[in-house]
Design an enzyme around this catalytic site. Structure first.
Site, PDB file in Angstrom:
ATOM      1  N   ASP A 165      13.844  11.955 -56.977  1.00  0.00           N
ATOM      2  CA  ASP A 165      14.149  13.225 -57.639  1.00  0.00           C
ATOM      3  C   ASP A 165      12.887  14.078 -57.681  1.00  0.00           C
ATOM      4  O   ASP A 165      11.773  13.551 -57.649  1.00  0.00           O
ATOM      5  CB  ASP A 165      14.673  13.015 -59.064  1.00  0.00           C
TER       6      ASP A 165
ATOM      7  N   TYR B 206      11.358  23.176 -65.425  1.00  0.00           N
ATOM      8  CA  TYR B 206      11.792  22.010 -66.216  1.00  0.00           C
ATOM      9  C   TYR B 206      10.745  21.596 -67.247  1.00  0.00           C
ATOM     10  O   TYR B 206      11.077  21.158 -68.344  1.00  0.00           O
ATOM     11  CB  TYR B 206      12.106  20.827 -65.291  1.00  0.00           C
TER      12      TYR B 206
ATOM     13  N   ARG C 201      21.498  16.852 -51.011  1.00  0.00           N
ATOM     14  CA  ARG C 201      22.147  15.990 -52.003  1.00  0.00           C
ATOM     15  C   ARG C 201      23.222  15.086 -51.391  1.00  0.00           C
ATOM     16  O   ARG C 201      24.176  14.706 -52.071  1.00  0.00           O
ATOM     17  CB  ARG C 201      22.737  16.811 -53.161  1.00  0.00           C
TER      18      ARG C 201
ATOM     19  N   ARG D 102      26.486  11.257 -55.603  1.00  0.00           N
ATOM     20  CA  ARG D 102      27.805  11.018 -56.195  1.00  0.00           C
ATOM     21  C   ARG D 102      29.017  11.327 -55.330  1.00  0.00           C
ATOM     22  O   ARG D 102      30.117  10.942 -55.687  1.00  0.00           O
ATOM     23  CB  ARG D 102      27.908  11.758 -57.534  1.00  0.00           C
TER      24      ARG D 102
ATOM     25  N   ARG E 250      25.047   2.786 -58.624  1.00  0.00           N
ATOM     26  CA  ARG E 250      24.583   3.478 -59.831  1.00  0.00           C
ATOM     27  C   ARG E 250      25.145   2.829 -61.092  1.00  0.00           C
ATOM     28  O   ARG E 250      24.424   2.672 -62.082  1.00  0.00           O
ATOM     29  CB  ARG E 250      25.017   4.948 -59.728  1.00  0.00           C
TER      30      ARG E 250
HETATM   31  O1  CP3 Z   1      20.577  13.241 -51.358  1.00  0.00           O
HETATM   32  C1  CP3 Z   1      19.540  13.809 -51.707  1.00  0.00           C
HETATM   33  O2  CP3 Z   1      19.395  15.031 -51.581  1.00  0.00           O
HETATM   34  C2  CP3 Z   1      18.357  12.984 -52.159  1.00  0.00           C
HETATM   35  C3  CP3 Z   1      18.160  12.818 -53.527  1.00  0.00           C
HETATM   36  C4  CP3 Z   1      17.891  13.974 -54.478  1.00  0.00           C
HETATM   37  C5  CP3 Z   1      18.268  13.914 -55.846  1.00  0.00           C
HETATM   38  N1  CP3 Z   1      17.764  14.999 -56.473  1.00  0.00           N
HETATM   39  C6  CP3 Z   1      19.023  12.813 -56.457  1.00  0.00           C
HETATM   40  C7  CP3 Z   1      19.725  13.046 -57.722  1.00  0.00           C
HETATM   41  C8  CP3 Z   1      17.211  15.179 -54.274  1.00  0.00           C
HETATM   42  C9  CP3 Z   1      16.636  15.776 -53.010  1.00  0.00           C
HETATM   43  C10 CP3 Z   1      17.135  15.813 -55.564  1.00  0.00           C
HETATM   44  C11 CP3 Z   1      16.456  17.101 -55.776  1.00  0.00           C
HETATM   45  C12 CP3 Z   1      16.615  17.808 -57.052  1.00  0.00           C
HETATM   46  N2  CP3 Z   1      16.661  17.274 -58.310  1.00  0.00           N
HETATM   47  C13 CP3 Z   1      16.636  19.217 -57.174  1.00  0.00           C
HETATM   48  C14 CP3 Z   1      16.499  20.198 -56.037  1.00  0.00           C
HETATM   49  C15 CP3 Z   1      17.759  20.326 -55.257  1.00  0.00           C
HETATM   50  C16 CP3 Z   1      18.819  21.167 -55.885  1.00  0.00           C
HETATM   51  O3  CP3 Z   1      19.959  20.654 -55.941  1.00  0.00           O
HETATM   52  O4  CP3 Z   1      18.566  22.296 -56.271  1.00  0.00           O
HETATM   53  C17 CP3 Z   1      16.784  19.525 -58.538  1.00  0.00           C
HETATM   54  C18 CP3 Z   1      16.871  20.903 -59.149  1.00  0.00           C
HETATM   55  C19 CP3 Z   1      16.782  18.284 -59.253  1.00  0.00           C
HETATM   56  C20 CP3 Z   1      16.861  18.071 -60.715  1.00  0.00           C
HETATM   57  C21 CP3 Z   1      18.046  17.278 -61.093  1.00  0.00           C
HETATM   58  N3  CP3 Z   1      18.188  15.915 -60.894  1.00  0.00           N
HETATM   59  C22 CP3 Z   1      19.223  17.746 -61.722  1.00  0.00           C
HETATM   60  C23 CP3 Z   1      19.462  19.190 -62.116  1.00  0.00           C
HETATM   61  C24 CP3 Z   1      20.068  16.646 -61.888  1.00  0.00           C
HETATM   62  C25 CP3 Z   1      21.374  16.596 -62.623  1.00  0.00           C
HETATM   63  C26 CP3 Z   1      22.396  17.420 -62.059  1.00  0.00           C
HETATM   64  C27 CP3 Z   1      22.861  16.857 -60.755  1.00  0.00           C
HETATM   65  O5  CP3 Z   1      22.839  17.558 -59.742  1.00  0.00           O
HETATM   66  O6  CP3 Z   1      23.305  15.722 -60.780  1.00  0.00           O
HETATM   67  C28 CP3 Z   1      19.421  15.515 -61.319  1.00  0.00           C
HETATM   68  C29 CP3 Z   1      19.957  14.155 -61.193  1.00  0.00           C
HETATM   69  C30 CP3 Z   1      20.169  13.617 -59.832  1.00  0.00           C
HETATM   70  N4  CP3 Z   1      19.244  13.666 -58.832  1.00  0.00           N
HETATM   71  C31 CP3 Z   1      21.314  12.927 -59.348  1.00  0.00           C
HETATM   72  C32 CP3 Z   1      21.029  12.560 -58.032  1.00  0.00           C
HETATM   73  C33 CP3 Z   1      21.898  11.756 -57.104  1.00  0.00           C
HETATM   74  C34 CP3 Z   1      22.561  12.597 -60.149  1.00  0.00           C
HETATM   75  C35 CP3 Z   1      22.361  11.239 -60.704  1.00  0.00           C
HETATM   76  C36 CP3 Z   1      23.612  10.546 -61.184  1.00  0.00           C
HETATM   77  O7  CP3 Z   1      24.346  11.120 -61.978  1.00  0.00           O
HETATM   78  O8  CP3 Z   1      23.770   9.414 -60.744  1.00  0.00           O
END
Ligand code: CP3
Length: 339
Positions: free
Chosen positions: A73, A150, A23, A27, A36
């Site tokens: 994602d 999900y 991640r 953010r 964003r």
């Molecule tokens: O930097 C990176 O790792 C690359 C991008 C990436 C995102 N999501 C961007 C994202 C990756 C590899 C993911 C994987 C992901 N998405 C997982 C597996 C990794 C983990 O943390 O367990 C999961 C479970 C998700 C599902 C998901 N997407 C959730 C639960 C959320 C909201 C909560 C959160 O962590 O923000 C997202 C949204 C998301 N995916 C954001 C980002 C940058 C936040 C978006 C924003 O608010 O701008």
């Protein structure tokens, strides 16, 4: 090009371990928050190859990490199969339509027919590859079990009890959905590789929700299926969070590296893995809220606990409010270390 990550995955000797953060694109970076804020929604950003490439590269510039991870994602897979998602502020992902009974599973498209809708991801990879040749690019997908969670729940959950309940109530239908997911994920990862990613990680974020038997039957089996269809020699990392009871089974997977969360003691990992896999992890993400001295100490402790088949990372994704200075101290401590 800095090939540290690829070298470790290929079994070559390196002078220090590579570092990247799960991640890292997101953010924690003011640059990300700016891009964003200029986009309609998170999904719009994911579907915009130009902007998604930009935010993929930001952590390489700002933090100096040894790899980029594709900005996308895991939820693009349920979407391409027929369940669209939104990201709701202060809540997380939400699916307006979910799987409620076995009949819903028959409605889902899967495999190449579904993943060909993910052209925007493949275009993002092309765009990144045009702009970034300093470090390797990691592609990724969610594992079938985490995606299943999900698709059943329609949102995040503390217990994922709807998803777990379905495994008991409808085992056959559950296997059918896992298979549809595995076929789709395999197709998707193959396309990512064809379009230029250098390695791939499978995220099983909710592996720890299942006990050993269920995780074997509904989780690991389908990760195995995916790995078996990828081209020979593909560099693969499997991260099953919270699955320490399945450590032995994970070790038998045909992948190059295993990711570990911070619940494992490094000495325990070493004694079980015995060099059979590259080890990725496993600093507690909360260490990065500590002062500089603490972060350096904990990082050095981690570095000296593992042998030379190590990829430094956190034990889960970096939390959004982590101080940037803490992240930089972590990265720089690793970069100045030598075996
Ligand atoms: O930097 C990176 O790792 C690359 C991008 C990436 C995102 N999501 C961007 C994202 C990756 C590899 C993911 C994987 C992901 N998405 C997982 C597996 C990794 C983990 O943390 O367990 C999961 C479970 C998700 C599902 C998901 N997407 C959730 C639960 C959320 C909201 C909560 C959160 O962590 O923000 C997202 C949204 C998301 N995916 C954001 C980002 C940058 C936040 C978006 C924003 O608010 O701008």
């Amino acid at each position: 090009m800095n090939t540290l990550l690829l070298d470790v995955l290929d079994g070559k000797q390196v002078e220090r371990p590579p570092i990247w953060l799960m991640r890292q694109a997101g953010r924690i970076l003011p640059q990300y928050r700016k891009v964003r804020a200029g986009m309609g929604s998170f999904v719009d950003l994911v579907k915009n190859p130009e902007k998604a490439a930009e935010v993929t590269i930001q952590p390489v510039d700002e933090l100096g990490v040894d790899a980029a991870i594709l900005f996308s994602d895991i939820l693009v897979i349920p979407e391409c199969m027929g369940l669209e998602y939104h990201l709701v502020k202060n809540k997380g992902p939400v699916f307006p339509k979910t799987i409620n009974d076995p009949g819903d599973i028959d409605q889902l498209i899967h495999g190449e027919i579904a993943t060909k809708n993910l052209g925007y991801v493949y275009n993002t990879i092309g765009e990144i590859k045009n702009r970034l040749d300093r470090v390797p690019l990691i592609g990724f997908s969610g594992a079938p079990w985490t995606l299943f969670c999900y698709m059943l729940e329609g949102e995040g959950s503390k217990t994922f009890s709807k998803a777990r309940r379905f495994l008991y109530q409808h085992p056959e239908a559950s296997h059918k959905l896992m298979d549809k997911l595995a076929v789709s994920v395999a197709e998707y990862l193959k396309s990512q590789l064809e379009n230029g990613v250098d390695c791939v990680q499978i995220f099983d974020s909710w592996a720890g929700m299942l006990g050993q038997d269920l995780y074997k039957e509904f989780g690991i089996k389908y990760i195995e299926q995916i790995l078996s269809t990828l081209p020979t020699g593909t560099r693969t990392i499997v991260f099953s969070k919270g699955a320490s009871s399945s450590f032995g089974e994970l070790l038998n997977l045909d992948c190059k590296a295993l990711g570990f969360d911070w619940s494992y003691r490094p000495s325990e990992i070493n004694s079980v893995v015995k060099g059979r896999k590259v080890v990725q992890g496993n600093l507690d993400p909360c260490v990065l809220y500590g002062d500089e001295k603490t972060i350096k100490e904990k990082t050095l402790q981690l570095l000296t606990s593992f042998d030379e088949k190590h990829i430094v990372n956190l034990g889960h994704g970096v939390y959004p409010d982590t101080p940037l200075d803490g992240v930089k101290t972590f990265v720089n401590t690793v970069k100045s270390y030598r075996y």
